[in-house]
Scaffold this motif. Structure first.
Motif, short mmCIF file in Angstrom:
data_model
loop_
_atom_site.label_atom_id
_atom_site.label_comp_id
_atom_site.label_asym_id
_atom_site.label_seq_id
_atom_site.Cartn_x
_atom_site.Cartn_y
_atom_site.Cartn_z
N ALA A 85 20.22 -17.08 -42.70
CA ALA A 85 19.79 -16.32 -43.88
C ALA A 85 20.99 -16.04 -44.79
O ALA A 85 20.88 -16.14 -46.02
N LEU A 86 22.14 -15.69 -44.19
CA LEU A 86 23.33 -15.40 -45.00
C LEU A 86 23.79 -16.64 -45.74
O LEU A 86 24.15 -16.58 -46.92
N LEU A 87 23.76 -17.79 -45.05
CA LEU A 87 24.15 -19.04 -45.71
C LEU A 87 23.21 -19.35 -46.87
O LEU A 87 23.65 -19.74 -47.96
N LEU A 88 21.91 -19.13 -46.63
CA LEU A 88 20.93 -19.42 -47.69
C LEU A 88 21.07 -18.44 -48.85
O LEU A 88 20.65 -18.72 -49.96
N ASN A 89 21.64 -17.28 -48.56
CA ASN A 89 21.77 -16.25 -49.58
C ASN A 89 22.95 -16.52 -50.52
O ASN A 89 23.07 -15.87 -51.55
N GLN A 90 23.84 -17.46 -50.14
CA GLN A 90 24.90 -17.87 -51.06
C GLN A 90 24.23 -18.64 -52.19
O GLN A 90 23.25 -19.33 -51.97
N LYS A 91 24.75 -18.50 -53.39
CA LYS A 91 24.07 -19.15 -54.50
C LYS A 91 24.51 -20.61 -54.61
O LYS A 91 25.27 -20.98 -55.48
N VAL A 92 24.03 -21.45 -53.68
CA VAL A 92 24.35 -22.87 -53.79
C VAL A 92 23.10 -23.63 -54.21
O VAL A 92 21.98 -23.11 -54.13
N ALA A 93 23.30 -24.90 -54.61
CA ALA A 93 22.18 -25.71 -55.10
C ALA A 93 21.28 -26.11 -53.93
O ALA A 93 21.73 -26.24 -52.79
N GLY A 94 20.01 -26.31 -54.24
CA GLY A 94 19.09 -26.87 -53.26
C GLY A 94 18.65 -25.91 -52.17
O GLY A 94 18.27 -26.33 -51.08
N ILE A 95 18.71 -24.59 -52.47
CA ILE A 95 18.36 -23.60 -51.46
C ILE A 95 16.96 -23.82 -50.90
O ILE A 95 16.73 -23.74 -49.70
N SER A 96 15.99 -24.13 -51.77
CA SER A 96 14.61 -24.22 -51.29
C SER A 96 14.45 -25.39 -50.31
O SER A 96 13.65 -25.32 -49.38
N VAL A 97 15.22 -26.45 -50.51
CA VAL A 97 15.18 -27.58 -49.58
C VAL A 97 15.70 -27.15 -48.21
O VAL A 97 15.06 -27.38 -47.18
N PHE A 98 16.86 -26.48 -48.20
CA PHE A 98 17.43 -26.02 -46.94
C PHE A 98 16.49 -25.05 -46.23
O PHE A 98 16.27 -25.12 -45.03
N ARG A 99 15.91 -24.14 -47.03
CA ARG A 99 15.03 -23.14 -46.44
C ARG A 99 13.84 -23.83 -45.76
O ARG A 99 13.45 -23.48 -44.65
N THR A 100 13.29 -24.84 -46.44
CA THR A 100 12.17 -25.59 -45.86
C THR A 100 12.58 -26.24 -44.54
O THR A 100 11.87 -26.16 -43.55
N VAL A 101 13.75 -26.86 -44.54
CA VAL A 101 14.22 -27.57 -43.35
C VAL A 101 14.36 -26.61 -42.16
O VAL A 101 13.96 -26.92 -41.04
N PHE A 102 14.91 -25.43 -42.42
CA PHE A 102 15.12 -24.48 -41.32
C PHE A 102 13.81 -23.84 -40.87
O PHE A 102 13.67 -23.42 -39.74
N PHE A 103 12.86 -23.76 -41.81
CA PHE A 103 11.61 -23.06 -41.49
C PHE A 103 10.62 -23.95 -40.74
O PHE A 103 9.93 -23.49 -39.84
N LEU A 104 10.56 -25.22 -41.11
CA LEU A 104 9.52 -26.11 -40.57
C LEU A 104 9.39 -26.11 -39.04
O LEU A 104 8.28 -26.03 -38.53
N PRO A 105 10.50 -26.20 -38.29
CA PRO A 105 10.32 -26.26 -36.83
C PRO A 105 9.53 -25.08 -36.27
O PRO A 105 8.88 -25.21 -35.24
N SER A 106 9.55 -23.93 -36.96
CA SER A 106 8.89 -22.76 -36.41
C SER A 106 7.38 -22.83 -36.55
O SER A 106 6.66 -22.05 -35.91
N ILE A 107 6.85 -23.75 -37.38
CA ILE A 107 5.38 -23.83 -37.49
C ILE A 107 4.82 -25.06 -36.82
O ILE A 107 3.62 -25.28 -36.83
#
Lengths: 297, 330
Positions: A92-114
């Motif tokens: 979450a902290l890494l995703l909270n840095q303002k870097v490009a492509g956050i929504s892609v990374f968030r999707t990648v980390f979230f998918l395994p949980s569903i």
């Protein structure tokens, strides 16, 4: 009671009635029966026979597998819950840095949980396969070392499952992300005025403000970990192998009830589990008074 | 400023490395599902092999194999286990170890075909969808009605009862598992879909909680005005609250669908015949009977996982909002 109060009471109960009926049928009745069954020998086919405290005596004094399964479950919980928390906060902290492509990374980390648990368990069985799995063939081919036997090795089986549990921290991560978004920006500005660097800002602003979210995820994680079942059922064919090293509490309870048809004994196990979960949860909630910081409200 | 940029670069690098790690198992599943079985197990000492590999057929659709330095069509295996090969216009029998499959890069769909055949896929899918649909419908309707009572009707004793709702969420399923099994077996429900559907028509505590949080956020004046106008409570619920709560209802439906799609323990206990199995149970059964059929297993894993991933992309915002709603306002 005024006319409105009467009307509200009638309508309130009417609208809540599905739950009230469901509560009686699917929670209260089973709960009471479960207490009763725990004092009986019962195999569903024949009526239960009262045996007093025999089930509990056997659990505590005559069944090493009960203690083994409790130990395995506590081991798993003690490692997977804190590690998952640290890992999901880090993501979450890494995703909270303002870097490009956050929504892609968030999707990648979230998918395994569903992903359906059975599918991810079968997948990890293949990833962890000692001979041809992804991890060991990568270790062999790229690093040049022989990987462990993972689930086939009693020393590595629980660490394997803990490792696997880290793959599905996506839900907790999303909750932490929302928690991070709720930290008032002014606090960081004040901290900066006081000369705080990134480390101090994390320790004295971010972390304290996240403690309510940490508490929530910790309690949820504890409850889930104590009831860990599907993964280990699929990955060991319901056996808890090798040498009972993955015989978790919920799996042993399932085996007692549906393999050996010892429903009374399994009911006693269920109550012991309830007590363990209750004690652990209350312990965490009690300790939280010392470390959870509520801002504003 | 320079340190800020450095930090951002470091975060980016970490994110990329972690994403690759997270994605790898999926890629491994996908790649295995499209591989010919002779390439699924890599030769010892070789790194993981990612490229999908399939067999080669001639223009008549016959499998081509290597035999004695030649590429020849394989007409099939006879009763003695001999491959019938067509060598220079003559039919020849050859043992398995004398024959080497001819391979090329390409998607090996055979794994999917075998998985569908071995699992009775159509029926499993139909069962899963039926159970999902019935349970989702029940959960949304009943939980919304009950949540309305706890959120919008100020009746005496409401908050005490609501604590009871929350308390039942804390109850581990193991405690009610056996009495419920016993109850359902006396009702003759074991071996039917009923235990997987009926309980969800009585309000599910987690979703009651979630919907209550949402309903509470709708301005109270709307209800008060409608009540004074003589609108019935059900009218307020159906005509004012529900239309305003579509996002929360969608979240409920979505989460419940995902839960049912992947649920394992309940179908495992209550479905007793393979014609009733859901996809999750069928996959587990298939795995326990064909432990090393990694190609078809990964094909099936992909098929069960893809709808979930597709749903996520269709309803990304609903997902994230739902999780946040359940997690933060607690």
């Amino acid at each position: 009671m005024t006319r409105w109060e009467r009307r509200h009471l009638r309508n309130g109960l009417l609208f809540a009635s599905p739950w009230i009926a469901g509560f009686v049928l699917f929670a209260l009745y089973p709960l009471l029966m479960s207490i009763y069954y725990s004092f009986t020998a019962y195999n569903v086919v024949q009526p239960p026979v009262w045996v007093g405290l025999d089930n509990y005596r056997e659990l505590f004094f005559e069944d090493p597998l009960f203690w083994k399964s409790l130990y395995n479950t506590l081991y798993f919980t003690a490692f997977s819950v804190p590690l998952s928390l640290i890992f999901s906060i880090t993501l979450a902290l890494l995703l909270n840095q303002k870097v490009a492509g956050i929504s892609v990374f968030r999707t990648v980390f979230f998918l395994p949980s569903i992903v359906p648990v059975v599918a991810s368990a079968v997948l990890w069985l293949w990833v962890l396969n000692p001979d041809s799995g992804l991890i060991n063939s990568a270790l062999r081919g790229w690093v040049g070392i022989e990987g462990p036997g993972w689930l086939a090795d009693a020393r590595w089986s629980k660490p394997s499952l803990i490792l696997m549990s880290l793959w599905s921290v996506g839900g907790a991560m999303v909750i932490f992300l929302a928690g991070l978004a709720d930290v008032p920006q002014t606090l960081y500005e004040v901290a900066e005025l006081d000369g705080a660097g990134p480390v101090n800002k994390f320790l004295h602003v971010t972390l304290p403000m996240l403690t309510p979210t940490i508490l929530f995820n910790m309690v949820m994680g504890l409850i889930m970990a104590f009831q860990y079942f599907t993964q280990v059922y699929v990955m060991t064919g319901g056996l808890g192998t090798p040498v009972d090293s993955t015989m978790f509490y919920a799996l042993y309870l399932y085996r007692s009830s549906f393999y050996y048809l010892r429903m009374g004994y399994a009911s006693a196990m269920a109550w012991m589990l309830f007590v363990v979960i209750l004690v652990a949860t209350l312990g965490v909630l009690y300790s939280s008074r010392k470390w959870v910081f509520y801002h504003g409200d | 400023m320079a340190t800020k940029r450095m930090r951002r670069v470091a975060a980016m690098a970490a994110l990329v490395a972690l994403s690759i790690t997270f994605i790898m198992p999926f890629m491994w599943m996908l790649s295995t599902s499209f591989k010919h079985e002779s390439r699924i197990f890599p030769p010892p000492g070789e790194p993981p092999y990612w490229m999908p590999v399939t067999d080669v057929r001639d223009e008549k659709g016959r499998l081509l194999v290597q035999y004695g330095g030649k590429v020849v069509p394989d007409l099939g295996v006879d009763d003695f286990g001999l491959h019938r090969l067509l060598v220079d216009g003559e039919e020849v029998g050859a043992w398995d170890h004398e024959v080497e499959p001819l391979l090329r890069s390409g998607l090996h769909w055979e794994n999917y075909r075998r998985a569908f055949e071995m699992m009775d896929f159509r029926r499993n899918l139909k069962n899963t969808l039926f159970i999902c649909f019935a349970a989702v419908l029940g959960t949304v309707l009943s939980s919304a009605i009950v949540a309305y009572s706890f959120a919008r009707i100020p009746w005496r004793g409401r908050d005490a009862v609501f604590i009871l709702v929350l308390a039942t969420m804390m109850l581990p399923y193991q405690v009610t598992l056996i009495p419920l099994f016993s109850l359902y077996s006396r009702l003759g429900w074991v071996g039917s879909f009923k235990p997987l559907i009926v309980p969800y028509w009585f309000g599910v505590p987690f979703y009651i909680f979630l919907l209550r949080q949402f309903f509470k956020g709708i301005p109270e004046d709307l209800s008060a005005a409608a009540r004074i106008d003589g609108c019935s409570e059900f009218g307020i619920f159906a005509r004012i609250i529900l239309p305003l709560s579509k996002p929360a209802l969608a979240t409920t439906a979505l989460f419940m669908f995902l839960f049912q799609w992947g649920d394992f323990l309940n179908p495992l206990i209550y479905l007793q015949d393979h014609t009733q199995y859901t996809l999750a149970v069928a996959l587990q059964q298939f795995q326990s009977q064909h432990e090393n059929a990694w190609g078809p297993l990964m094909a099936m894993g992909t098929v069960i996982t893809l709808p979930v991933i597709a749903l996520f992309f269709l309803a990304q915002r609903t997902f994230i909002q739902g999780i946040t709603l359940s997690g933060l306002k607690g």
